[in-house]
Scaffold this active site. Sequence first.
Site, PDB file in Angstrom:
ATOM      1  N   LYS A 125       0.865  -1.187   0.000  1.00 18.31           N
ATOM      2  CA  LYS A 125       0.000   0.000   0.000  1.00 18.31           C
ATOM      3  C   LYS A 125       0.891   1.223   0.000  1.00 18.31           C
ATOM      4  O   LYS A 125       2.023   1.172   0.487  1.00 18.31           O
ATOM      5  CB  LYS A 125      -0.883   0.028   1.253  1.00 18.31           C
ATOM      6  N   ASP A 165      -7.149   4.056  -4.540  1.00 21.91           N
ATOM      7  CA  ASP A 165      -7.794   3.868  -3.235  1.00 21.91           C
ATOM      8  C   ASP A 165      -8.445   5.224  -2.947  1.00 21.91           C
ATOM      9  O   ASP A 165      -8.702   5.981  -3.893  1.00 21.91           O
ATOM     10  CB  ASP A 165      -6.763   3.451  -2.160  1.00 21.91           C
TER      11      ASP A 165
END
Length: 449
Positions: A125, A165
Amino acid sequence: MTYTEEVMAKLKSQYSYEPEFLQAVQEVLGSLSPVLEKNEKYRKNRILERLTEPERTIGFRVDWVDDAGNIQVNRGWRVQFNSAIGPYKGGLRLHPSVNLGVLKFLGFEQIFKNSLTGLAIGGAKGGSDFDPKGKSDMEIMRFCQSFMNELFRYIGATIDVPAGDIGVGGREIGYLYGRWKKLTRSYEGVLTGKNILFGGSLARTEATGYGVVYFAQAMLADRKENLAGKTCVVSGAGNVAIYCCQKLRQIGALPVTVTDSRGMIVDPDGINVEVLQKVKEVERASLARYAELVPGAKYTPASAYAEGRHPVWDVPCFAAFPCATQNELNLADAQALIKNGCKCVAEGANMPSTLEAVHDFVSSGIAYGPAKAANAGGVATSQLEMAQNAEMQSWTFEEVDKKLKQIMDNIYKNAADTAREFGRPGNLVMGANIAGFRKVADAMIAQGI
Ligand code: NDP
Ligand code: 2IT
Protein backbone atom coordinates in the site's frame (compact mmCIF):
# COMPACT_ATOMS: atom_id res chain seq x y z
CA MET A 1 1.83 -16.73 26.91
CA THR A 2 0.67 -18.13 23.57
CA TYR A 3 2.64 -17.39 20.41
CA THR A 4 0.07 -14.79 19.22
CA GLU A 5 0.00 -13.07 22.63
CA GLU A 6 3.78 -12.89 22.65
CA VAL A 7 3.95 -11.33 19.18
CA MET A 8 1.08 -8.95 19.88
CA ALA A 9 2.67 -7.72 23.13
CA LYS A 10 5.94 -6.99 21.35
CA LEU A 11 4.20 -5.12 18.53
CA LYS A 12 2.20 -3.07 21.02
CA SER A 13 5.38 -1.89 22.70
CA GLN A 14 7.17 -1.26 19.39
CA TYR A 15 4.35 0.44 17.51
CA SER A 16 2.12 2.02 20.17
CA TYR A 17 1.89 5.08 17.89
CA GLU A 18 0.30 3.09 15.03
CA PRO A 19 -3.17 2.23 16.43
CA GLU A 20 -4.74 1.27 13.09
CA PHE A 21 -1.86 -1.10 12.31
CA LEU A 22 -2.14 -2.74 15.75
CA GLN A 23 -5.92 -3.09 15.26
CA ALA A 24 -5.52 -4.83 11.89
CA VAL A 25 -2.88 -7.20 13.29
CA GLN A 26 -4.99 -7.95 16.36
CA GLU A 27 -7.95 -8.88 14.15
CA VAL A 28 -5.86 -11.36 12.13
CA LEU A 29 -3.81 -12.83 14.97
CA GLY A 30 -6.97 -13.23 17.08
CA SER A 31 -8.18 -15.77 14.48
CA LEU A 32 -5.05 -17.79 13.97
CA SER A 33 -4.72 -19.75 17.24
CA PRO A 34 -6.36 -22.92 15.86
CA VAL A 35 -3.99 -23.16 12.90
CA LEU A 36 -0.91 -22.16 14.94
CA GLU A 37 -1.65 -24.75 17.63
CA LYS A 38 -1.91 -27.51 15.02
CA ASN A 39 1.31 -26.52 13.24
CA GLU A 40 4.49 -25.92 15.21
CA LYS A 41 6.26 -24.96 11.94
CA TYR A 42 4.78 -21.46 11.99
CA ARG A 43 6.30 -20.61 15.36
CA LYS A 44 9.56 -22.35 14.52
CA ASN A 45 9.85 -20.27 11.37
CA ARG A 46 8.93 -17.04 13.24
CA ILE A 47 6.20 -16.50 10.68
CA LEU A 48 4.14 -13.99 12.71
CA GLU A 49 7.17 -11.82 13.48
CA ARG A 50 8.13 -11.87 9.80
CA LEU A 51 4.60 -11.30 8.50
CA THR A 52 4.02 -8.23 10.67
CA GLU A 53 7.20 -6.42 9.57
CA PRO A 54 7.10 -4.99 6.03
CA GLU A 55 9.77 -6.35 3.69
CA ARG A 56 10.55 -2.76 2.72
CA THR A 57 9.16 0.72 3.49
CA ILE A 58 9.97 3.62 1.22
CA GLY A 59 9.34 7.19 2.35
CA PHE A 60 9.94 10.35 0.37
CA ARG A 61 9.30 14.07 0.10
CA VAL A 62 6.73 15.23 -2.44
CA ASP A 63 7.08 18.91 -3.26
CA TRP A 64 4.96 20.63 -5.87
CA VAL A 65 3.84 24.12 -6.91
CA ASP A 66 0.22 25.19 -6.40
CA ASP A 67 -1.77 27.44 -8.76
CA ALA A 68 -0.83 30.53 -6.78
CA GLY A 69 2.87 29.76 -7.29
CA ASN A 70 3.47 28.63 -3.69
CA ILE A 71 5.65 25.60 -2.96
CA GLN A 72 3.79 22.82 -1.11
CA VAL A 73 5.45 19.91 0.68
CA ASN A 74 3.81 16.55 1.36
CA ARG A 75 5.01 13.17 2.59
CA GLY A 76 4.78 10.05 0.42
CA TRP A 77 5.27 6.34 1.16
CA ARG A 78 5.13 2.89 -0.37
CA VAL A 79 4.96 -0.03 2.05
CA GLN A 80 6.06 -3.23 0.25
CA PHE A 81 4.73 -5.61 2.85
CA ASN A 82 4.99 -9.13 1.52
CA SER A 83 6.00 -10.69 -1.81
CA ALA A 84 5.84 -14.39 -0.92
CA ILE A 85 3.13 -15.24 -3.46
CA GLY A 86 3.57 -12.56 -6.14
CA PRO A 87 4.66 -9.01 -6.98
CA TYR A 88 3.61 -6.33 -4.50
CA LYS A 89 0.07 -5.15 -5.27
CA GLY A 90 -2.18 -2.61 -3.60
CA GLY A 91 -3.58 0.89 -3.91
CA LEU A 92 -2.38 4.43 -3.29
CA ARG A 93 -4.35 6.62 -0.90
CA LEU A 94 -4.37 10.43 -0.95
CA HIS A 95 -6.01 11.81 2.19
CA PRO A 96 -4.86 14.17 4.97
CA SER A 97 -5.28 11.35 7.52
CA VAL A 98 -2.62 9.19 5.79
CA ASN A 99 0.47 8.35 7.82
CA LEU A 100 2.81 5.37 7.90
CA GLY A 101 0.68 3.51 10.47
CA VAL A 102 -2.45 3.80 8.30
CA LEU A 103 -0.55 2.52 5.26
CA LYS A 104 0.88 -0.36 7.31
CA PHE A 105 -2.63 -1.40 8.35
CA LEU A 106 -3.78 -1.27 4.75
CA GLY A 107 -0.68 -3.11 3.45
CA PHE A 108 -1.04 -5.80 6.11
CA GLU A 109 -4.71 -6.40 5.22
CA GLN A 110 -3.76 -6.49 1.55
CA ILE A 111 -1.46 -9.51 2.07
CA PHE A 112 -4.36 -11.73 3.19
CA LYS A 113 -6.90 -10.23 0.80
CA ASN A 114 -4.65 -10.80 -2.18
CA SER A 115 -3.93 -14.34 -1.03
CA LEU A 116 -7.68 -15.03 -0.79
CA THR A 117 -8.25 -14.02 -4.43
CA GLY A 118 -6.34 -17.17 -5.41
CA LEU A 119 -4.17 -15.05 -7.74
CA ALA A 120 -0.40 -14.51 -7.62
CA ILE A 121 -0.19 -11.09 -5.95
CA GLY A 122 1.71 -9.95 -2.85
CA GLY A 123 0.62 -7.18 -0.48
CA ALA A 124 1.49 -3.45 -0.53
CA LYS A 125 0.00 0.00 0.00
CA GLY A 126 1.15 3.56 -0.51
CA GLY A 127 0.00 7.13 -0.53
CA SER A 128 0.42 10.60 0.84
CA ASP A 129 -1.04 13.06 3.33
CA PHE A 130 -1.88 15.29 0.33
CA ASP A 131 -5.52 16.50 0.44
CA PRO A 132 -7.07 16.40 -3.05
CA LYS A 133 -10.18 18.33 -1.92
CA GLY A 134 -10.53 21.69 -3.61
CA LYS A 135 -7.41 21.22 -5.76
CA SER A 136 -7.50 22.09 -9.46
CA ASP A 137 -6.78 19.49 -12.14
CA MET A 138 -3.37 21.05 -12.73
CA GLU A 139 -2.50 20.90 -9.03
CA ILE A 140 -3.49 17.22 -8.93
CA MET A 141 -1.34 16.63 -12.01
CA ARG A 142 1.70 18.37 -10.55
CA PHE A 143 1.34 16.48 -7.28
CA CYS A 144 1.04 13.11 -9.09
CA GLN A 145 4.09 13.88 -11.24
CA SER A 146 6.18 14.77 -8.22
CA PHE A 147 4.98 11.64 -6.37
CA MET A 148 5.99 9.46 -9.33
CA ASN A 149 9.39 11.20 -9.62
CA GLU A 150 10.34 9.20 -6.51
CA LEU A 151 8.04 6.16 -6.71
CA PHE A 152 9.15 5.09 -10.20
CA ARG A 153 12.43 3.64 -8.90
CA TYR A 154 10.63 1.04 -6.82
CA ILE A 155 7.79 -0.23 -9.02
CA GLY A 156 7.46 -2.36 -12.18
CA ALA A 157 4.99 -4.64 -13.92
CA THR A 158 6.47 -7.71 -12.16
CA ILE A 159 7.85 -5.87 -9.10
CA ASP A 160 5.14 -3.68 -7.58
CA VAL A 161 1.91 -2.56 -9.26
CA PRO A 162 0.04 0.30 -7.50
CA ALA A 163 -3.61 1.22 -8.12
CA GLY A 164 -6.32 3.50 -6.71
CA ASP A 165 -7.79 3.87 -3.23
CA ILE A 166 -9.32 6.85 -1.39
CA GLY A 167 -8.58 10.00 -3.39
CA VAL A 168 -7.04 8.10 -6.30
CA GLY A 169 -9.18 7.26 -9.33
CA GLY A 170 -8.78 7.22 -13.10
CA ARG A 171 -7.62 10.85 -13.32
CA GLU A 172 -4.77 10.38 -10.83
CA ILE A 173 -3.71 7.01 -12.30
CA GLY A 174 -3.52 8.71 -15.73
CA TYR A 175 -1.19 11.46 -14.47
CA LEU A 176 0.93 8.92 -12.56
CA TYR A 177 1.18 6.69 -15.62
CA GLY A 178 2.14 9.59 -17.90
CA ARG A 179 5.05 10.51 -15.66
CA TRP A 180 6.15 6.89 -15.18
CA LYS A 181 6.24 6.41 -18.96
CA LYS A 182 8.28 9.57 -19.45
CA LEU A 183 10.81 8.57 -16.78
CA THR A 184 11.26 4.96 -17.89
CA ARG A 185 10.61 5.14 -21.66
CA SER A 186 8.51 1.99 -21.39
CA TYR A 187 4.89 1.05 -21.85
CA GLU A 188 3.83 -1.70 -19.48
CA GLY A 189 1.10 -2.51 -16.98
CA VAL A 190 2.85 -0.85 -14.04
CA LEU A 191 -0.37 0.61 -12.62
CA THR A 192 -3.92 -0.72 -12.64
CA GLY A 193 -7.16 1.21 -12.83
CA LYS A 194 -5.85 2.80 -16.03
CA ASN A 195 -8.07 4.43 -18.64
CA ILE A 196 -9.35 1.96 -21.27
CA LEU A 197 -7.47 4.05 -23.87
CA PHE A 198 -4.06 2.95 -22.54
CA GLY A 199 -4.38 -0.53 -21.11
CA GLY A 200 -7.14 -0.30 -18.52
CA SER A 201 -9.56 -3.17 -18.02
CA LEU A 202 -13.27 -2.90 -18.59
CA ALA A 203 -15.15 -3.44 -15.28
CA ARG A 204 -12.19 -2.39 -13.06
CA THR A 205 -14.05 0.82 -12.14
CA GLU A 206 -17.11 -1.18 -11.09
CA ALA A 207 -15.25 -4.18 -9.64
CA THR A 208 -14.98 -3.42 -5.92
CA GLY A 209 -18.60 -2.32 -5.52
CA TYR A 210 -19.96 -5.11 -7.71
CA GLY A 211 -17.75 -7.63 -5.90
CA VAL A 212 -19.08 -6.64 -2.48
CA VAL A 213 -22.62 -7.30 -3.68
CA TYR A 214 -21.59 -10.63 -5.26
CA PHE A 215 -20.03 -11.60 -1.93
CA ALA A 216 -23.21 -10.67 -0.02
CA GLN A 217 -25.23 -12.71 -2.52
CA ALA A 218 -22.97 -15.74 -1.96
CA MET A 219 -23.28 -15.48 1.84
CA LEU A 220 -27.06 -15.12 1.62
CA ALA A 221 -27.56 -17.91 -0.92
CA ASP A 222 -25.97 -20.31 1.59
CA ARG A 223 -28.68 -19.20 4.06
CA LYS A 224 -31.49 -19.51 1.50
CA GLU A 225 -31.92 -15.72 1.50
CA ASN A 226 -31.37 -13.04 -1.15
CA LEU A 227 -31.24 -9.28 -1.66
CA ALA A 228 -34.09 -8.85 -4.14
CA GLY A 229 -36.59 -6.28 -2.92
CA LYS A 230 -34.59 -5.65 0.27
CA THR A 231 -33.73 -2.26 1.77
CA CYS A 232 -29.98 -1.68 1.97
CA VAL A 233 -27.85 0.94 3.68
CA VAL A 234 -24.61 2.07 2.03
CA SER A 235 -21.99 4.43 3.47
CA GLY A 236 -19.48 6.37 1.39
CA ALA A 237 -20.14 8.07 -1.92
CA GLY A 238 -16.94 7.28 -3.79
CA ASN A 239 -15.86 4.58 -6.20
CA VAL A 240 -16.83 1.61 -4.03
CA ALA A 241 -20.15 3.03 -2.77
CA ILE A 242 -21.34 4.20 -6.21
CA TYR A 243 -20.89 0.81 -7.89
CA CYS A 244 -22.21 -1.04 -4.85
CA CYS A 245 -25.42 1.02 -5.25
CA GLN A 246 -25.46 0.40 -9.01
CA LYS A 247 -25.23 -3.39 -8.63
CA LEU A 248 -27.82 -3.39 -5.83
CA ARG A 249 -30.26 -1.55 -8.09
CA GLN A 250 -29.52 -3.94 -10.99
CA ILE A 251 -30.47 -6.95 -8.86
CA GLY A 252 -33.66 -5.31 -7.57
CA ALA A 253 -32.47 -4.31 -4.09
CA LEU A 254 -33.09 -0.80 -2.74
CA PRO A 255 -30.05 1.14 -1.46
CA VAL A 256 -31.50 4.12 0.42
CA THR A 257 -28.42 5.93 1.78
CA VAL A 258 -24.99 7.28 0.84
CA THR A 259 -22.60 9.38 2.96
CA ASP A 260 -19.52 11.54 2.46
CA SER A 261 -17.23 13.35 4.86
CA ARG A 262 -19.65 16.26 5.05
CA GLY A 263 -23.05 14.60 5.40
CA MET A 264 -25.58 11.90 4.61
CA ILE A 265 -28.35 11.32 2.08
CA VAL A 266 -31.44 9.25 2.81
CA ASP A 267 -33.45 8.67 -0.37
CA PRO A 268 -36.50 6.49 0.32
CA ASP A 269 -37.06 5.96 -3.44
CA GLY A 270 -33.64 4.35 -3.76
CA ILE A 271 -30.34 6.08 -4.59
CA ASN A 272 -30.41 7.49 -8.12
CA VAL A 273 -27.03 6.26 -9.35
CA GLU A 274 -26.89 8.55 -12.38
CA VAL A 275 -27.38 11.61 -10.21
CA LEU A 276 -24.82 10.30 -7.69
CA GLN A 277 -22.28 9.81 -10.49
CA LYS A 278 -22.92 13.34 -11.78
CA VAL A 279 -22.45 14.85 -8.30
CA LYS A 280 -19.39 12.81 -7.29
CA GLU A 281 -17.59 11.78 -10.49
CA VAL A 282 -18.27 14.82 -12.68
CA GLU A 283 -18.89 17.80 -10.37
CA ARG A 284 -16.82 16.40 -7.43
CA ALA A 285 -19.33 18.19 -5.18
CA SER A 286 -20.70 17.49 -1.69
CA LEU A 287 -23.77 15.26 -1.24
CA ALA A 288 -25.81 18.38 -0.41
CA ARG A 289 -25.94 18.76 -4.21
CA TYR A 290 -27.67 15.37 -4.58
CA ALA A 291 -30.54 16.66 -2.41
CA GLU A 292 -30.85 19.72 -4.70
CA LEU A 293 -31.22 17.44 -7.72
CA VAL A 294 -33.48 14.77 -6.15
CA PRO A 295 -36.42 16.43 -4.37
CA GLY A 296 -37.46 13.36 -2.30
CA ALA A 297 -33.99 12.94 -0.77
CA LYS A 298 -33.12 14.20 2.71
CA TYR A 299 -29.65 15.62 3.45
CA THR A 300 -28.22 15.72 7.00
CA PRO A 301 -24.94 17.61 7.46
CA ALA A 302 -22.27 15.93 9.61
CA SER A 303 -22.49 18.85 12.04
CA ALA A 304 -25.93 17.53 13.08
CA TYR A 305 -24.72 13.99 13.96
CA ALA A 306 -24.73 12.89 17.60
CA GLU A 307 -21.26 12.50 19.18
CA GLY A 308 -19.68 9.07 18.56
CA ARG A 309 -22.46 7.74 16.30
CA HIS A 310 -23.05 7.77 12.56
CA PRO A 311 -26.80 8.09 11.90
CA VAL A 312 -26.58 6.03 8.71
CA TRP A 313 -26.46 2.87 10.88
CA ASP A 314 -29.80 3.83 12.49
CA VAL A 315 -31.63 3.52 9.18
CA PRO A 316 -33.50 0.17 9.33
CA CYS A 317 -32.27 -2.24 6.67
CA PHE A 318 -31.89 -5.89 5.70
CA ALA A 319 -28.27 -5.44 4.60
CA ALA A 320 -25.54 -2.88 5.30
CA PHE A 321 -22.54 -2.03 3.11
CA PRO A 322 -19.93 0.17 4.82
CA CYS A 323 -17.96 1.62 1.87
CA ALA A 324 -16.30 4.84 3.17
CA THR A 325 -13.32 4.38 5.47
CA GLN A 326 -11.76 2.66 8.51
CA ASN A 327 -13.54 2.61 11.89
CA GLU A 328 -16.70 4.21 10.56
CA LEU A 329 -18.89 1.66 12.38
CA ASN A 330 -18.52 1.11 16.15
CA LEU A 331 -20.16 -1.21 18.70
CA ALA A 332 -23.20 1.05 19.25
CA ASP A 333 -23.68 1.23 15.47
CA ALA A 334 -23.47 -2.58 15.14
CA GLN A 335 -26.01 -3.00 17.95
CA ALA A 336 -28.37 -0.50 16.30
CA LEU A 337 -28.16 -2.33 12.97
CA ILE A 338 -28.89 -5.73 14.52
CA LYS A 339 -31.69 -4.36 16.71
CA ASN A 340 -33.37 -2.89 13.62
CA GLY A 341 -33.33 -6.26 11.81
CA CYS A 342 -30.13 -6.16 9.75
CA LYS A 343 -29.26 -9.70 8.60
CA CYS A 344 -26.20 -9.07 6.43
CA VAL A 345 -23.13 -6.83 6.55
CA ALA A 346 -20.62 -6.84 3.67
CA GLU A 347 -17.62 -4.53 4.01
CA GLY A 348 -16.58 -2.52 0.96
CA ALA A 349 -14.17 -0.27 2.87
CA ASN A 350 -11.01 -1.57 4.55
CA MET A 351 -11.51 -2.21 8.29
CA PRO A 352 -14.71 -0.12 8.51
CA SER A 353 -15.81 -1.86 11.73
CA THR A 354 -14.03 -1.50 15.08
CA LEU A 355 -12.84 -4.73 16.78
CA GLU A 356 -15.84 -4.54 19.16
CA ALA A 357 -18.27 -4.17 16.24
CA VAL A 358 -16.68 -7.14 14.42
CA HIS A 359 -17.05 -9.26 17.53
CA ASP A 360 -20.70 -8.25 17.83
CA PHE A 361 -21.45 -9.16 14.20
CA VAL A 362 -19.73 -12.54 14.50
CA SER A 363 -21.39 -13.49 17.80
CA SER A 364 -24.84 -12.39 16.57
CA GLY A 365 -24.64 -14.99 13.79
CA ILE A 366 -25.74 -12.63 10.98
CA ALA A 367 -24.10 -13.00 7.56
CA TYR A 368 -20.95 -10.93 8.09
CA GLY A 369 -18.43 -10.56 5.26
CA PRO A 370 -15.17 -9.03 6.53
CA ALA A 371 -13.39 -6.52 4.29
CA LYS A 372 -10.46 -8.64 3.20
CA ALA A 373 -12.89 -11.16 1.72
CA ALA A 374 -15.82 -8.96 0.67
CA ASN A 375 -13.90 -6.13 -1.04
CA ALA A 376 -11.27 -8.28 -2.77
CA GLY A 377 -13.03 -7.89 -6.13
CA GLY A 378 -11.19 -4.62 -6.81
CA VAL A 379 -7.70 -5.99 -6.48
CA ALA A 380 -8.70 -9.26 -8.17
CA THR A 381 -9.85 -7.30 -11.22
CA SER A 382 -6.61 -5.31 -11.06
CA GLN A 383 -4.83 -8.63 -11.47
CA LEU A 384 -7.08 -9.36 -14.46
CA GLU A 385 -5.91 -6.00 -15.87
CA MET A 386 -2.27 -7.10 -15.34
CA ALA A 387 -3.03 -10.38 -17.14
CA GLN A 388 -4.57 -8.53 -20.10
CA ASN A 389 -1.59 -6.14 -20.28
CA ALA A 390 0.88 -9.03 -20.16
CA GLU A 391 -0.81 -10.79 -23.08
CA MET A 392 -1.48 -7.49 -24.91
CA GLN A 393 -5.17 -8.30 -25.17
CA SER A 394 -8.34 -6.78 -23.81
CA TRP A 395 -11.33 -8.75 -22.69
CA THR A 396 -15.00 -7.71 -22.89
CA PHE A 397 -16.88 -6.28 -19.93
CA GLU A 398 -18.91 -9.48 -19.70
CA GLU A 399 -15.79 -11.69 -19.60
CA VAL A 400 -14.19 -9.66 -16.81
CA ASP A 401 -17.44 -9.40 -14.83
CA LYS A 402 -17.98 -13.16 -15.11
CA LYS A 403 -14.45 -13.86 -13.82
CA LEU A 404 -15.02 -11.35 -10.99
CA LYS A 405 -18.22 -13.12 -9.92
CA GLN A 406 -16.46 -16.48 -10.02
CA ILE A 407 -13.60 -15.13 -7.89
CA MET A 408 -16.01 -13.70 -5.28
CA ASP A 409 -17.90 -17.02 -5.12
CA ASN A 410 -14.58 -18.86 -4.66
CA ILE A 411 -13.45 -16.49 -1.89
CA TYR A 412 -16.72 -17.05 -0.06
CA LYS A 413 -16.45 -20.81 -0.44
CA ASN A 414 -12.81 -20.87 0.68
CA ALA A 415 -13.55 -18.75 3.79
CA ALA A 416 -16.70 -20.73 4.65
CA ASP A 417 -15.00 -24.12 4.15
CA THR A 418 -11.99 -23.05 6.23
CA ALA A 419 -14.23 -21.81 9.07
CA ARG A 420 -15.96 -25.20 9.03
CA GLU A 421 -12.62 -27.06 8.96
CA PHE A 422 -11.60 -25.28 12.17
CA GLY A 423 -14.89 -25.91 13.94
CA ARG A 424 -16.38 -22.41 13.60
CA PRO A 425 -18.95 -22.69 10.77
CA GLY A 426 -20.22 -19.30 9.60
CA ASN A 427 -17.32 -17.37 11.15
CA LEU A 428 -15.92 -15.80 7.97
CA VAL A 429 -13.47 -13.64 9.95
CA MET A 430 -11.70 -16.77 11.10
CA GLY A 431 -12.17 -18.53 7.77
CA ALA A 432 -10.78 -15.66 5.69
CA ASN A 433 -7.86 -14.99 8.03
CA ILE A 434 -6.75 -18.62 8.23
CA ALA A 435 -7.22 -19.29 4.50
CA GLY A 436 -5.33 -16.11 3.53
CA PHE A 437 -2.59 -16.79 6.09
CA ARG A 438 -1.87 -20.43 5.25
CA LYS A 439 -0.98 -19.82 1.62
CA VAL A 440 1.38 -16.91 2.37
CA ALA A 441 2.98 -18.55 5.43
CA ASP A 442 3.62 -21.84 3.61
CA ALA A 443 5.11 -19.96 0.64
CA MET A 444 7.43 -18.06 3.00
CA ILE A 445 8.60 -21.28 4.62
CA ALA A 446 9.18 -22.93 1.24
CA GLN A 447 11.32 -19.96 0.13
CA GLY A 448 13.61 -20.14 3.17
CA ILE A 449 15.28 -17.41 5.14
P1 NDP B 1 -13.15 7.35 -2.84
O1 NDP B 1 -12.11 8.38 -2.58
O2 NDP B 1 -13.66 7.16 -4.21
O3 NDP B 1 -14.39 7.58 -1.88
C1 NDP B 1 -14.27 7.61 -0.49
C2 NDP B 1 -15.59 8.00 0.09
O4 NDP B 1 -15.56 7.86 1.49
C3 NDP B 1 -15.94 9.45 -0.18
O5 NDP B 1 -17.34 9.56 -0.26
C4 NDP B 1 -15.41 10.17 1.05
O6 NDP B 1 -16.07 11.37 1.33
C5 NDP B 1 -15.68 9.14 2.11
N1 NDP B 1 -14.63 9.24 3.14
C6 NDP B 1 -13.33 8.97 2.99
N2 NDP B 1 -12.65 9.22 4.12
C7 NDP B 1 -13.54 9.65 4.99
C8 NDP B 1 -13.45 10.05 6.33
N3 NDP B 1 -12.28 10.07 7.01
N4 NDP B 1 -14.59 10.42 6.94
C9 NDP B 1 -15.76 10.40 6.27
N5 NDP B 1 -15.91 10.03 4.99
C10 NDP B 1 -14.82 9.66 4.36
O7 NDP B 1 -12.51 5.99 -2.27
P2 NDP B 1 -12.98 4.48 -2.56
O8 NDP B 1 -14.45 4.42 -2.77
O9 NDP B 1 -12.06 3.93 -3.56
O10 NDP B 1 -12.60 3.79 -1.17
C11 NDP B 1 -13.54 3.62 -0.12
C12 NDP B 1 -13.07 2.51 0.79
O11 NDP B 1 -12.99 1.30 0.06
C13 NDP B 1 -11.69 2.70 1.42
O12 NDP B 1 -11.67 2.11 2.70
C14 NDP B 1 -10.79 1.91 0.50
O13 NDP B 1 -9.59 1.51 1.14
C15 NDP B 1 -11.68 0.73 0.18
N6 NDP B 1 -11.38 -0.05 -1.01
C16 NDP B 1 -11.27 0.53 -2.23
C17 NDP B 1 -11.01 -0.23 -3.34
C18 NDP B 1 -10.97 0.35 -4.72
O14 NDP B 1 -10.84 -0.42 -5.66
N7 NDP B 1 -11.10 1.65 -4.90
C19 NDP B 1 -10.79 -1.67 -3.24
C20 NDP B 1 -11.01 -2.20 -1.92
C21 NDP B 1 -11.26 -1.40 -0.86
P3 NDP B 1 -15.69 12.73 0.55
O15 NDP B 1 -16.28 12.58 -0.82
O16 NDP B 1 -16.32 13.82 1.33
O17 NDP B 1 -14.20 12.79 0.56
O1 2IT C 1 -7.81 -1.92 -0.93
C1 2IT C 1 -7.73 -2.37 -2.08
O2 2IT C 1 -7.82 -3.59 -2.30
C2 2IT C 1 -7.56 -1.44 -3.18
N1 2IT C 1 -7.55 -0.23 -2.96
C3 2IT C 1 -7.38 -1.94 -4.58
C4 2IT C 1 -5.94 -2.32 -4.82
C5 2IT C 1 -5.59 -2.72 -6.23
O3 2IT C 1 -4.41 -2.99 -6.44
O4 2IT C 1 -6.45 -2.75 -7.11
